[in-house]
Design a protein around this motif. Sequence first.
Motif, short mmCIF file in Angstrom:
data_model
loop_
_atom_site.label_atom_id
_atom_site.label_comp_id
_atom_site.label_asym_id
_atom_site.label_seq_id
_atom_site.Cartn_x
_atom_site.Cartn_y
_atom_site.Cartn_z
N MET A 1 0.85 -1.20 0.00
CA MET A 1 0.00 0.00 0.00
C MET A 1 0.88 1.24 0.00
SD MET A 1 -3.19 0.68 2.56
CE MET A 1 -2.40 1.77 3.73
N MET A 2 0.58 2.20 -0.85
CA MET A 2 1.36 3.43 -0.89
C MET A 2 1.03 4.31 0.31
SD MET A 2 3.53 3.62 -3.25
CE MET A 2 3.90 5.37 -3.36
N SER A 3 2.07 4.84 0.93
CA SER A 3 1.80 5.78 2.02
C SER A 3 1.33 7.10 1.42
CB SER A 3 3.08 5.99 2.82
OG SER A 3 4.13 6.37 1.96
N SER A 4 0.67 7.91 2.25
CA SER A 4 0.17 9.18 1.72
C SER A 4 1.28 10.23 1.82
CB SER A 4 -1.06 9.63 2.50
OG SER A 4 -0.77 9.60 3.88
N VAL A 5 1.84 10.54 0.68
CA VAL A 5 2.96 11.49 0.62
C VAL A 5 2.41 12.92 0.64
CG1 VAL A 5 4.89 12.30 -0.77
CG2 VAL A 5 4.41 9.86 -0.63
N LYS A 6 2.99 13.73 1.51
CA LYS A 6 2.54 15.11 1.64
C LYS A 6 3.72 16.05 1.39
CE LYS A 6 0.91 18.19 5.31
NZ LYS A 6 0.82 18.25 6.77
N VAL A 7 3.51 17.09 0.59
CA VAL A 7 4.56 18.08 0.30
C VAL A 7 4.10 19.43 0.82
CG1 VAL A 7 5.86 19.25 -1.51
CG2 VAL A 7 5.25 16.83 -1.80
N GLU A 8 4.90 20.05 1.68
CA GLU A 8 4.55 21.40 2.16
C GLU A 8 5.77 22.30 2.08
OE1 GLU A 8 3.65 21.43 6.42
OE2 GLU A 8 4.79 19.57 6.65
N CYS A 9 5.50 23.58 1.81
CA CYS A 9 6.58 24.57 1.79
C CYS A 9 6.77 25.05 3.23
CB CYS A 9 6.21 25.74 0.87
SG CYS A 9 7.55 26.94 0.71
N VAL A 10 7.93 24.74 3.82
CA VAL A 10 8.15 25.08 5.22
C VAL A 10 8.97 26.36 5.40
CG1 VAL A 10 7.79 22.80 6.21
CG2 VAL A 10 10.06 23.40 5.32
N VAL A 11 9.86 26.65 4.44
CA VAL A 11 10.60 27.92 4.48
C VAL A 11 10.16 28.72 3.26
CG1 VAL A 11 12.84 29.06 4.59
CG2 VAL A 11 12.56 26.79 5.61
N LYS A 12 9.32 29.72 3.50
CA LYS A 12 8.74 30.44 2.36
C LYS A 12 9.66 31.55 1.85
CE LYS A 12 3.97 29.17 2.96
NZ LYS A 12 4.12 28.22 4.07
N GLU A 13 10.63 31.94 2.68
CA GLU A 13 11.60 32.94 2.24
C GLU A 13 12.27 32.45 0.96
OE1 GLU A 13 15.80 34.64 3.94
OE2 GLU A 13 14.11 34.63 5.32
N SER A 14 12.13 33.22 -0.10
CA SER A 14 12.56 32.76 -1.41
C SER A 14 14.06 32.92 -1.59
CB SER A 14 11.83 33.56 -2.50
OG SER A 14 12.33 33.21 -3.75
N ALA A 15 14.73 31.80 -1.90
CA ALA A 15 16.16 31.83 -2.20
C ALA A 15 16.34 32.01 -3.70
CB ALA A 15 16.82 30.54 -1.74
N LEU A 16 17.41 32.71 -4.08
CA LEU A 16 17.75 32.76 -5.51
C LEU A 16 18.11 31.35 -5.97
CD1 LEU A 16 19.93 35.94 -6.18
CD2 LEU A 16 17.80 35.29 -7.32
N ILE A 17 19.07 30.74 -5.26
CA ILE A 17 19.44 29.35 -5.54
C ILE A 17 19.61 28.64 -4.20
CG2 ILE A 17 20.98 27.78 -6.79
CD1 ILE A 17 22.05 30.23 -8.34
N GLY A 18 18.49 28.15 -3.66
CA GLY A 18 18.58 27.36 -2.43
C GLY A 18 19.31 26.06 -2.73
N GLU A 19 20.17 25.62 -1.85
CA GLU A 19 21.00 24.44 -2.14
C GLU A 19 21.52 23.82 -0.85
OE1 GLU A 19 22.35 22.17 -3.76
OE2 GLU A 19 22.14 22.57 -5.90
N GLY A 20 22.06 22.60 -1.00
CA GLY A 20 22.87 21.97 0.03
C GLY A 20 22.24 21.79 1.40
N PRO A 21 21.00 21.28 1.49
CA PRO A 21 20.42 21.11 2.82
C PRO A 21 21.15 20.03 3.61
CG PRO A 21 19.06 20.01 1.18
CD PRO A 21 20.13 20.73 0.43
N VAL A 22 21.35 20.28 4.89
CA VAL A 22 21.99 19.33 5.80
C VAL A 22 21.21 19.38 7.12
CG1 VAL A 22 24.11 18.69 7.03
CG2 VAL A 22 24.28 19.89 4.85
N TRP A 23 20.83 18.24 7.64
CA TRP A 23 20.16 18.21 8.93
C TRP A 23 21.20 18.19 10.03
CZ3 TRP A 23 15.53 19.30 10.65
CH2 TRP A 23 15.19 18.93 11.96
N GLU A 24 21.07 19.14 10.96
CA GLU A 24 22.03 19.21 12.06
C GLU A 24 21.41 18.56 13.29
OE1 GLU A 24 25.04 22.44 14.06
OE2 GLU A 24 23.23 23.14 13.04
#
Length: 297
Positions: A1-24
């Motif tokens: 069974m497929m899980s229900s995938v949800k997509v939300e915008c959490v950081v609305k501040e617009s980056a020119l080129i957002g990149e390189g996310p790392v969880w600390e």
Amino acid sequence: MMSSVKVECVVKESALIGEGPVWEESEQTLLFVDIGGQKIHRWSPSTNQIQSLETGESVGFVVPRRSGGYVAGVGRSIVAVDWSTQMMTPLLEVDEDKKNNRLNDGKVDPIGRLLAGTMGKETRPAEVQRQQGSLFSVNSDLSVTKHLNQVDISNGLDWSLDQKTFFYIDSLSLTVDAFDYDLLSGHIGNRRVVYRMEEGEGLPDGMTCDADGRLWVACYNAGRVIRIDPVTGVRLQTVSLPVTKTTSCCFGGPDYSDLYVTSASLGLNQSEQQLAGGTFRVTGLGVKGRPSTSFTG
């Protein structure tokens, strides 16, 4: 069974080129950069607060440092970042003979060595000087080893679960490649293609490996992240996002089951895509990621 995938915008501040996310892990925060906006961002999901540091030049990546603070790729320099004082201290420079290059994506290997790559600066939007970049590693004593040259756009990188394979993306080749990886020496060899981008999948950009050994690749200009099996070369899953310029991804959250995806707004007008340049959280994938390693240098 497929899980229900949800997509939300959490950081609305617009980056020119957002990149390189790392969880600390220690701070339970998401680090990421805005290459064109010349900023390092730190966002806390629990408070929804974002803190930022201006770098004064393009910044390709930021990673936690074992001795405290962070290390970032700013221009052609690897710099130490002290977040509390907002100070940046240069540690070393790369590609000294190529003044038009800049650092792009970087990541720390399982024993704390930093791998990072460069690319020729865009002469015009979307027009990169080809074969100007390189891929190199920075060891704990800050010595540098160059592994590849004639790279177009050095991008996503990660390692297999058994640490014997290094996955790497040179975006304009439209492939995800693998190398044999010697963890002790840092030597790479036996390059091969594990996935070729299909029609409509855009350019392969940032990438992360999940706890099952599968790769998640952000597809620039195609508004999606794909999950691929590097052993069979098969695409297993596609996650669509409401922006076209998806740039990179990482797993985070308390149990690493949230996929964070960065995006770019460069060259788009805001009315076309209101969330362009935002950072997104994808939940319900039923997959977990792995903690990142801190740089030992």
